[in-house]
Design a protein around this motif. Sequence first.
Motif, mmCIF file in Angstrom:
data_model
loop_
_atom_site.group_PDB
_atom_site.id
_atom_site.type_symbol
_atom_site.label_atom_id
_atom_site.label_comp_id
_atom_site.label_asym_id
_atom_site.label_seq_id
_atom_site.Cartn_x
_atom_site.Cartn_y
_atom_site.Cartn_z
ATOM 1 N N LYS A 132 -2.616 9.523 -5.813
ATOM 2 C CA LYS A 132 -2.531 8.871 -4.677
ATOM 3 C C LYS A 132 -1.343 8.154 -4.842
ATOM 4 N N LEU A 133 -1.321 7.020 -5.410
ATOM 5 C CA LEU A 133 -1.258 5.357 -5.489
ATOM 6 C C LEU A 133 0.513 5.820 -5.658
ATOM 7 N N GLU A 134 0.615 6.789 -6.830
ATOM 8 C CA GLU A 134 2.025 6.158 -7.349
ATOM 9 C C GLU A 134 3.137 6.912 -6.444
ATOM 10 N N PRO A 135 2.371 8.896 -6.334
ATOM 11 C CA PRO A 135 2.898 9.315 -5.139
ATOM 12 C C PRO A 135 3.523 8.871 -3.577
ATOM 13 N N MET A 136 3.055 7.953 -3.216
ATOM 14 C CA MET A 136 2.689 7.405 -2.061
ATOM 15 C C MET A 136 3.850 6.552 -2.134
ATOM 16 N N GLU A 137 3.888 5.537 -3.119
ATOM 17 C CA GLU A 137 4.604 4.553 -3.149
ATOM 18 C C GLU A 137 6.004 5.842 -3.547
ATOM 19 N N ARG A 138 5.999 6.349 -3.487
ATOM 20 C CA ARG A 138 7.329 7.246 -3.392
ATOM 21 C C ARG A 138 8.210 7.241 -1.773
ATOM 22 N N LEU A 139 6.923 8.043 -1.203
ATOM 23 C CA LEU A 139 6.739 8.483 0.063
ATOM 24 C C LEU A 139 7.335 7.530 1.022
ATOM 25 N N LEU A 140 6.548 5.738 0.556
ATOM 26 C CA LEU A 140 7.557 4.710 0.918
ATOM 27 C C LEU A 140 8.644 4.571 0.766
ATOM 28 N N GLN A 141 8.847 4.807 -0.251
ATOM 29 C CA GLN A 141 10.748 4.227 -0.690
ATOM 30 C C GLN A 141 11.658 4.343 0.061
ATOM 31 N N GLY A 142 12.394 3.613 0.449
ATOM 32 C CA GLY A 142 13.304 3.404 1.730
ATOM 33 C C GLY A 142 12.599 3.049 2.874
ATOM 34 N N ARG A 143 11.661 3.196 3.471
ATOM 35 C CA ARG A 143 11.321 2.947 4.781
ATOM 36 C C ARG A 143 10.860 1.427 4.866
ATOM 37 N N SER A 144 10.721 1.571 6.043
ATOM 38 C CA SER A 144 10.495 -0.060 6.564
ATOM 39 C C SER A 144 9.608 -0.077 6.920
ATOM 40 N N ALA A 145 9.090 0.940 7.521
ATOM 41 C CA ALA A 145 7.174 0.855 8.300
ATOM 42 C C ALA A 145 6.780 2.526 7.871
ATOM 43 N N TRP A 146 5.736 1.914 8.619
ATOM 44 C CA TRP A 146 4.565 3.225 8.031
ATOM 45 C C TRP A 146 3.130 3.539 9.490
ATOM 46 N N VAL A 147 2.683 4.482 9.421
ATOM 47 C CA VAL A 147 1.527 5.092 9.950
ATOM 48 C C VAL A 147 0.617 5.309 9.618
ATOM 49 N N THR A 148 -0.818 5.324 10.252
ATOM 50 C CA THR A 148 -1.355 5.870 9.754
ATOM 51 C C THR A 148 -3.202 5.687 10.655
ATOM 52 N N GLY A 149 -3.816 6.767 10.861
ATOM 53 C CA GLY A 149 -5.001 7.086 11.121
ATOM 54 C C GLY A 149 -6.375 6.047 11.194
ATOM 55 N N LEU A 150 -5.947 5.055 9.892
ATOM 56 C CA LEU A 150 -7.483 4.539 10.495
ATOM 57 C C LEU A 150 -7.627 3.846 11.353
ATOM 58 N N ARG A 151 -9.672 3.934 11.866
ATOM 59 C CA ARG A 151 -10.379 3.301 12.941
ATOM 60 C C ARG A 151 -11.239 2.301 12.160
ATOM 61 N N ARG A 152 -11.119 1.850 13.170
ATOM 62 C CA ARG A 152 -12.319 0.672 12.392
ATOM 63 C C ARG A 152 -13.655 0.730 12.546
ATOM 64 N N GLU A 153 -14.202 2.080 13.278
ATOM 65 C CA GLU A 153 -14.870 2.996 13.643
ATOM 66 C C GLU A 153 -16.273 3.619 12.216
ATOM 67 N N GLN A 154 -14.937 4.127 11.579
ATOM 68 C CA GLN A 154 -14.828 4.559 10.499
ATOM 69 C C GLN A 154 -16.178 3.689 9.388
ATOM 70 N N SER A 155 -15.591 3.076 9.303
ATOM 71 C CA SER A 155 -16.526 2.557 8.089
ATOM 72 C C SER A 155 -16.931 0.779 7.969
ATOM 73 N N ALA A 156 -17.306 -0.106 7.464
ATOM 74 C CA ALA A 156 -18.094 -1.916 6.896
ATOM 75 C C ALA A 156 -16.141 -1.615 6.637
ATOM 76 N N GLU A 157 -15.750 -1.380 6.032
ATOM 77 C CA GLU A 157 -14.689 -2.200 5.214
ATOM 78 C C GLU A 157 -13.272 -1.975 6.433
ATOM 79 N N ARG A 158 -12.924 -0.387 7.406
ATOM 80 C CA ARG A 158 -12.207 -1.179 7.750
ATOM 81 C C ARG A 158 -12.718 -1.566 9.130
#
Length: 243
Positions: free
Chosen positions: A127-153
């Motif tokens: 996950k982490l290494e492919p994500m680095e390539r996914l983000l290459q050349g990007r200045s921003a990204w969007v994700t669907g995390l929600r506060r309600e999902q877990s205590a950590e979030r």
Amino acid sequence: MTTIVQRLARKTRGFEARVAHAEALLREAAEDHAGRIVQANSLGVEGMVLTDMVARLKLPVAVATLDTGALHAETLAMIPRIEARYGIAVEVFRPRQEAVVQFVGRHGERAMYDSVDLRRACCALRKLEPMERLLQGRSAWVTGLRREQSAERRHVPFYALEDDGREKFYPLADWTEADVWAYVQRHDVPYNDLHDQWFPSIGCAPCTRAVSAGEDPRAGRWWWEQGAAKECGLHLRPEVASA
């Protein structure tokens, strides 16, 4: 069979305002980072809600995902479903095959069950290494995390500036589970079939199980681990999340 939409979709007080805010945040992010912003879609329902918004609002936001090499068939099936429904070419990033072969050869196919460190090492290469390539050349990204999902979030913001200077947006941060499914119902958003099989949070097949009624939504992720934050490191570093 009763579907998860039938069970959970419910328009609650403030729903319209939360939808409007999420759309406005996406528009602003897309305008500020046109051609350099990507939505990382994990192919669960939150990711599908954001992809639907991107397509419906005709925003210049790329849609990408990670194929870890260990996903459920139902999850992989979402890629052609997205492309057929929205006319979007989904960018797919995979782990480096040589790294996977070496890891499995050294630690075995079931290494994630042997220790938290090995599980995190598996997450890192898949996950982490492919994500680095996914983000290459990007200045921003969007994700669907929600506060309600877990205590950590529970403190997930709407926006964050990462250490590398890249901006990260969480348009659904304040959404409830009912909001998510109400939006799916309203716009007939395609979603992962595993959600109807009691998988509220979906990761790799060896690391995800269905949950029982009343269980924490992320109880099915790395369920054999005790006392560790249920995170892979894509969004929250486990050692920080558990502090």
